[in-house]
Design a protein around this motif. Structure first.
Motif, PDB file in Angstrom:
ATOM      1  N   MET A 115       0.840  -1.201   0.000  1.00 49.86           N
ATOM      2  CA  MET A 115       0.000   0.000   0.000  1.00 49.86           C
ATOM      3  C   MET A 115       0.876   1.253   0.000  1.00 49.86           C
ATOM      4  N   GLN A 116       0.557   2.186  -0.889  1.00 47.34           N
ATOM      5  CA  GLN A 116       1.219   3.476  -0.895  1.00 47.34           C
ATOM      6  C   GLN A 116       0.422   4.432  -0.009  1.00 47.34           C
ATOM      7  N   ARG A 117       1.160   5.278   0.714  1.00 49.58           N
ATOM      8  CA  ARG A 117       0.493   6.238   1.584  1.00 49.58           C
ATOM      9  C   ARG A 117       1.046   7.636   1.315  1.00 49.58           C
ATOM     10  N   TYR A 118       0.126   8.610   1.308  1.00 47.62           N
ATOM     11  CA  TYR A 118       0.515  10.006   1.107  1.00 47.62           C
ATOM     12  C   TYR A 118      -0.020  10.846   2.254  1.00 47.62           C
ATOM     13  N   ASP A 119       0.735  11.877   2.613  1.00 46.02           N
ATOM     14  CA  ASP A 119       0.233  12.819   3.608  1.00 46.02           C
ATOM     15  C   ASP A 119      -1.043  13.492   3.105  1.00 46.02           C
ATOM     16  N   TYR A 120      -1.043  13.810   1.795  1.00 47.48           N
ATOM     17  CA  TYR A 120      -2.199  14.441   1.146  1.00 47.48           C
ATOM     18  C   TYR A 120      -2.533  13.627  -0.099  1.00 47.48           C
ATOM     19  N   LEU A 121      -3.750  13.125  -0.138  1.00 47.79           N
ATOM     20  CA  LEU A 121      -4.190  12.341  -1.288  1.00 47.79           C
ATOM     21  C   LEU A 121      -5.339  13.071  -1.966  1.00 47.79           C
ATOM     22  N   ILE A 122      -5.221  13.276  -3.282  1.00 44.39           N
ATOM     23  CA  ILE A 122      -6.238  13.992  -4.055  1.00 44.39           C
ATOM     24  C   ILE A 122      -6.868  13.018  -5.035  1.00 44.39           C
ATOM     25  N   VAL A 123      -8.166  12.859  -4.948  1.00 45.39           N
ATOM     26  CA  VAL A 123      -8.900  12.015  -5.892  1.00 45.39           C
ATOM     27  C   VAL A 123      -9.504  12.929  -6.946  1.00 45.39           C
ATOM     28  N   GLY A 124      -9.009  12.814  -8.161  1.00 49.00           N
ATOM     29  CA  GLY A 124      -9.401  13.690  -9.249  1.00 49.00           C
ATOM     30  C   GLY A 124      -8.188  14.412  -9.781  1.00 49.00           C
ATOM     31  N   GLY A 125      -8.008  14.374 -11.109  1.00 46.35           N
ATOM     32  CA  GLY A 125      -6.803  14.935 -11.708  1.00 46.35           C
ATOM     33  C   GLY A 125      -7.051  16.160 -12.551  1.00 46.35           C
ATOM     34  N   GLY A 126      -7.934  17.044 -12.102  1.00 47.12           N
ATOM     35  CA  GLY A 126      -8.262  18.227 -12.876  1.00 47.12           C
ATOM     36  C   GLY A 126      -7.615  19.492 -12.341  1.00 47.12           C
ATOM     37  N   MET A 127      -8.227  20.630 -12.684  1.00 48.06           N
ATOM     38  CA  MET A 127      -7.664  21.925 -12.317  1.00 48.06           C
ATOM     39  C   MET A 127      -7.642  22.139 -10.805  1.00 48.06           C
ATOM     40  N   VAL A 128      -8.638  21.643 -10.102  1.00 45.82           N
ATOM     41  CA  VAL A 128      -8.646  21.775  -8.649  1.00 45.82           C
ATOM     42  C   VAL A 128      -7.423  21.090  -8.060  1.00 45.82           C
ATOM     43  N   ALA A 129      -7.103  19.909  -8.560  1.00 40.05           N
ATOM     44  CA  ALA A 129      -5.946  19.172  -8.047  1.00 40.05           C
ATOM     45  C   ALA A 129      -4.668  19.972  -8.220  1.00 40.05           C
ATOM     46  N   ALA A 130      -4.461  20.550  -9.402  1.00 41.88           N
ATOM     47  CA  ALA A 130      -3.244  21.314  -9.650  1.00 41.88           C
ATOM     48  C   ALA A 130      -3.154  22.522  -8.726  1.00 41.88           C
ATOM     49  N   ASN A 131      -4.265  23.224  -8.547  1.00 43.81           N
ATOM     50  CA  ASN A 131      -4.268  24.385  -7.664  1.00 43.81           C
ATOM     51  C   ASN A 131      -4.117  23.985  -6.204  1.00 43.81           C
ATOM     52  N   ALA A 132      -4.681  22.836  -5.828  1.00 45.68           N
ATOM     53  CA  ALA A 132      -4.545  22.366  -4.450  1.00 45.68           C
ATOM     54  C   ALA A 132      -3.099  22.008  -4.126  1.00 45.68           C
ATOM     55  N   VAL A 133      -2.397  21.420  -5.083  1.00 45.98           N
ATOM     56  CA  VAL A 133      -0.983  21.110  -4.860  1.00 45.98           C
ATOM     57  C   VAL A 133      -0.210  22.387  -4.553  1.00 45.98           C
ATOM     58  N   GLN A 134      -0.449  23.424  -5.346  1.00 42.18           N
ATOM     59  CA  GLN A 134       0.225  24.698  -5.091  1.00 42.18           C
ATOM     60  C   GLN A 134      -0.169  25.262  -3.734  1.00 42.18           C
ATOM     61  N   GLY A 135      -1.463  25.135  -3.382  1.00 41.81           N
ATOM     62  CA  GLY A 135      -1.913  25.615  -2.086  1.00 41.81           C
ATOM     63  C   GLY A 135      -1.252  24.874  -0.933  1.00 41.81           C
ATOM     64  N   ILE A 136      -1.126  23.562  -1.069  1.00 45.13           N
ATOM     65  CA  ILE A 136      -0.431  22.785  -0.040  1.00 45.13           C
ATOM     66  C   ILE A 136       1.010  23.249   0.086  1.00 45.13           C
ATOM     67  N   ARG A 137       1.668  23.425  -1.052  1.00 51.89           N
ATOM     68  CA  ARG A 137       3.085  23.799  -1.037  1.00 51.89           C
ATOM     69  C   ARG A 137       3.321  25.212  -0.492  1.00 51.89           C
ATOM     70  N   ASP A 138       2.305  26.055  -0.522  1.00 54.94           N
ATOM     71  CA  ASP A 138       2.440  27.364   0.110  1.00 54.94           C
ATOM     72  C   ASP A 138       2.704  27.237   1.601  1.00 54.94           C
ATOM     73  N   ARG A 139       2.222  26.136   2.189  1.00 52.15           N
ATOM     74  CA  ARG A 139       2.333  25.951   3.643  1.00 52.15           C
ATOM     75  C   ARG A 139       3.175  24.760   4.045  1.00 52.15           C
ATOM     76  N   ASP A 140       3.302  23.778   3.196  1.00 51.15           N
ATOM     77  CA  ASP A 140       4.027  22.548   3.536  1.00 51.15           C
ATOM     78  C   ASP A 140       4.862  22.127   2.337  1.00 51.15           C
ATOM     79  N   THR A 141       6.171  22.308   2.436  1.00 52.19           N
ATOM     80  CA  THR A 141       7.052  21.988   1.311  1.00 52.19           C
ATOM     81  C   THR A 141       7.567  20.552   1.368  1.00 52.19           C
ATOM     82  N   GLU A 142       7.269  19.839   2.433  1.00 53.66           N
ATOM     83  CA  GLU A 142       7.846  18.504   2.627  1.00 53.66           C
ATOM     84  C   GLU A 142       6.840  17.368   2.499  1.00 53.66           C
TER      85      GLU A 142
END
Length: 395
Positions: free
Chosen positions: A1-28
């Motif tokens: 099983m693979q595990r992620y701190d943040y898991l996004i279901v859906g590969g659209g525009m929301v996902a891309a923007n959410a990744v940037q939003g996460i990285r604004d606060r958590d780079t690791e």
């Protein structure tokens, strides 16, 4: 099983923007994106707009590529079928299991379909693959039927007629756009399509279809038929809420979230086309537009990473066809009272119910006027022509 701190279901525009939003606060923290489509996030509006009409906007410009972050992994062609909230895992159609610390449901919507199988000549327009197949058919003087008079249908009809196709547009209203546009604008909208060579078939719905010998035959609700070389459907989308509902999350026209975009499960958030949220101006709201995907995606990314931001942005939507460009916020329903403040093809239309402005449509005005429209929507007192005409500058 693979595990992620943040898991996004859906590969659209929301996902891309959410990744940037996460990285604004958590780079690791590790981020996983599970997308059902064959490709990663793209600027989806370009598929029915700029890729067809702007020669300087190349195909390479649609890709958003959140996976370029070393800590982010994109899994394409991966459809999630179940969520185990107690174990904090999801299961895919292929039987894989992914664990999560926080989960974002950004499953978007799926096109409404008829009982006519998809093929290279039958497309229910939504994805990059749909655009690619339609592009292959363009420029050959083929007859393409477009079904649907809303945003996607009208944009595709305009795109195809400008790219070497013969086009018939089938839609349920008598006047194209008349259910959402003010009468004067709907008449102009309708005539613009006629002037540009689109064959309009109004007051009709498609009830069935059949593909054979390189042609598609559509049966209409008046029992007539139409034969075309291909057909593309743009008759709306339904939020993809089945996964959330199966997991016991509340669904009401979308996945219900609070002002922080969180569901009743503290570890699960939802955003974009699939979410219904409390808008500060419009009340409980559901928005299927790019502005919402961008802004809500960024906010939910921040909140996944520990922020407690309230989503306060009231999104707008827009359409550009031929020489007509408009933007709108709120309800655009032509059955409401409409106050018109337009001169020389520019201005605003206000949609009122019980003397309250419920929506504003801006015709050929700059995006900066959207904040003026939001201010009008925020007012709680009674409104009328005297208070609204001249309220939004035309320059």
């Amino acid at each position: 099983m693979q595990r992620y701190d943040y898991l996004i279901v859906g590969g659209g525009m929301v996902a891309a923007n959410a990744v940037q939003g996460i990285r604004d606060r958590d780079t690791e923290g590790t981020i996983g994106i599970l997308g059902a489509e064959a490709n990663g996030p793209v600027t989806r509006p370009a598929l029915s707009k700029k890729l067809w009409t702007d020669p300087e906007f190349g195909y390479d410009k649609i890709w958003m590529q959140p996976e370029s972050d070393a800590g982010t992994t994109l899994h394409t062609g991966t459809r999630v079928t179940a969520i185990d909230r107690s174990a904090k895992t999801v299961t895919t159609a292929a039987g894989e299991t992914f664990g999560y610390g926080k989960l974002l449901l950004a499953t978007g919507g799926k096109p409404i379909r008829l009982d006519l199988p998809e093929s290279p000549r039958v497309r229910y327009f939504r994805t990059v693959e749909d655009y690619d197949r339609l592009r292959e058919l363009s420029g050959k003087d083929l007859h393409i039927a477009v079904v649907g008079g809303s945003y996607i249908g009208t944009e595709l009809a305009a795109a195809l007629i400008q790219n070497g196709c013969r086009v018939t547009l089938i839609y349920p209203e008598e006047v194209l756009g008349s259910t959402r546009l003010p009468p004067s604008l709907a008449n102009r909208f309708h005539q613009t399509y006629v002037d540009n060579g689109v064959q309009l078939l109004g007051g009709r719905k498609v009830t069935a279809g059949e593909e054979a010998d390189g042609k598609v035959t559509l049966t209409l609700d008046d029992e007539s038929s139409l034969i075309a070389d291909a057909v593309v459907f743009g008759i709306g989308v339904k939020p993809s809420v089945e996964l959330a509902a199966k997991a016991g999350l509340e669904v009401d026209g979308g996945i219900v979230v609070d002002e922080h975009l969180k569901t009743a499960d503290d570890a699960i958030f939802a955003a974009g086309d699939v979410a219904t949220y409390p808008d500060r101006l419009l009340g409980r709201w559901h928005a299927e537009h790019v502005d919402n995907a961008n802004q809500m995606g960024a906010t939910v990314g921040h909140n996944l990473a520990g922020a407690m931001e309230v989503y306060e942005h009231t999104p707008y939507f827009y359409s550009n066809v031929f020489d007509i460009a408009w933007k709108a916020i709120g309800v655009t329903d032509s059955s409401l009272e409409i106050i018109e403040d337009v001169a020389d093809g520019k201005g605003a239309y206000f949609y009122l119910e019980d003397e309250r402005v419920k929506g504003v449509l801006l015709l050929d005005l700059d995006a900066q006027r959207l904040d003026d429209a939001r201010q009008v929507l925020a007012e709680t007192g009674p409104q009328n022509a005297a208070s609204l005409v001249g309220r939004i500058p035309k320059t």
